[in-house]
Design an enzyme around this catalytic site. Structure first.
Site, PDB file in Angstrom:
ATOM      1  N   ARG A 114      33.324  -5.113  11.356  1.00 58.08           N
ATOM      2  CA  ARG A 114      33.527  -3.673  11.561  1.00 58.08           C
ATOM      3  C   ARG A 114      34.003  -2.992  10.279  1.00 58.08           C
ATOM      4  O   ARG A 114      33.673  -1.830  10.046  1.00 58.08           O
ATOM      5  CB  ARG A 114      34.502  -3.432  12.699  1.00 58.08           C
ATOM      6  CG  ARG A 114      33.870  -3.726  14.057  1.00 58.08           C
ATOM      7  CD  ARG A 114      34.825  -3.512  15.180  1.00 58.08           C
ATOM      8  NE  ARG A 114      34.179  -3.627  16.480  1.00 58.08           N
ATOM      9  CZ  ARG A 114      34.795  -4.039  17.565  1.00 58.08           C
ATOM     10  NH1 ARG A 114      36.083  -4.358  17.527  1.00 58.08           N
ATOM     11  NH2 ARG A 114      34.143  -4.111  18.704  1.00 58.08           N
ATOM     12  N   ASN A 124      31.685   1.903  15.335  1.00 63.00           N
ATOM     13  CA  ASN A 124      32.269   0.703  14.742  1.00 63.00           C
ATOM     14  C   ASN A 124      31.273  -0.450  14.610  1.00 63.00           C
ATOM     15  O   ASN A 124      31.658  -1.588  14.430  1.00 63.00           O
ATOM     16  CB  ASN A 124      33.519   0.277  15.511  1.00 63.00           C
ATOM     17  CG  ASN A 124      33.238  -0.055  16.954  1.00 63.00           C
ATOM     18  OD1 ASN A 124      32.108  -0.040  17.410  1.00 63.00           O
ATOM     19  ND2 ASN A 124      34.290  -0.368  17.688  1.00 63.00           N
ATOM     20  N   HIS A 127      29.746  -4.488  19.131  1.00 64.19           N
ATOM     21  CA  HIS A 127      30.544  -4.624  20.354  1.00 64.19           C
ATOM     22  C   HIS A 127      30.790  -6.096  20.609  1.00 64.19           C
ATOM     23  O   HIS A 127      29.936  -6.939  20.336  1.00 64.19           O
ATOM     24  CB  HIS A 127      29.788  -4.019  21.548  1.00 64.19           C
ATOM     25  CG  HIS A 127      30.404  -4.369  22.871  1.00 64.19           C
ATOM     26  ND1 HIS A 127      31.443  -3.663  23.409  1.00 64.19           N
ATOM     27  CD2 HIS A 127      30.125  -5.373  23.741  1.00 64.19           C
ATOM     28  CE1 HIS A 127      31.774  -4.204  24.569  1.00 64.19           C
ATOM     29  NE2 HIS A 127      30.986  -5.246  24.780  1.00 64.19           N
TER      30      HIS A 127
END
Length: 185
Positions: A114, A124, A127
């Site tokens: 990230r 970001n 996931h």
């Protein structure tokens, strides 16, 4: 011969990884980092979610101020969903991802995914499932055709091993000892 064949590995923990819409073009680069980090990519698919599907996927975030922006962002383009496997997959994947806020990740975990690929808290880049139970739910969501058997733990795991695995191993190893083949492979 042994040097050519990797040791067999059994992965009992899986997690879901998503490459979000704004960095799908970095898919190969990210997959390479995932593989070099010891993960096996069990399944992969590219898809585009509708805002309704995003709302269902992120249902636990419903009611939070960023929820509308999150569903709009996640449905803005294609994403890549992957089932990753390895020992302690959920925790290792979360560690590789770093903090959810990419700005903070750059300060505290500069080598995290990230920090490298993310823009801010919402964008970001990737996931990751938060727990084993959320990983199972999210994998079922992204790969509805997958059959996920719950992994037995505690006494259930010991009972399974005693009932099915140990007798088979004992019979096989006993037969092997009686035969004493020159090349057991």
């Amino acid at each position: 011969m042994e040097a050519l064949m990797p040791k067999p590995q059994i992965f009992v923990e899986r997690t879901l990884a998503l490459i979000k819409p704004d960095i799908v073009h970095k898919e190969e680069e990210i997959e390479d980092l995932i593989l070099r980090s010891g993960f096996l990519i069990i399944q992969k698919r590219k898809l585009q979610l509708s805002p309704e599907q995003c709302s269902n996927f992120y249902a636990d975030q419903y009611g939070k101020a960023f929820f509308p922006n999150l569903t709009a962002y996640m449905s803005s383009g294609p994403l890549v969903a992957m089932v990753l496997a390895r020992h302690c997959a959920v925790s290792y994947w979360k560690e590789l991802l770093g903090p959810s806020n990419s700005v903070r990740a750059r300060r505290t975990h500069p080598h995290s995914l990230r920090a490298i690929y993310g823009t801010d808290d919402l964008r970001n880049a990737l996931h990751g499932s938060l727990s084993i139970s959320s990983a199972e739910r999210e994998i079922r969501f992204m790969f509805p055709e997958v059959i996920l058997e719950p992994i037995p733990t505690g006494q259930r795991a010991r009972d399974y091993l005693n009932l099915y695995v140990k007798p088979t191993l004992l019979a096989g190893l006993t037969a092997l000892c009686k035969e004493k083949p020159a090349d057991p492979m």
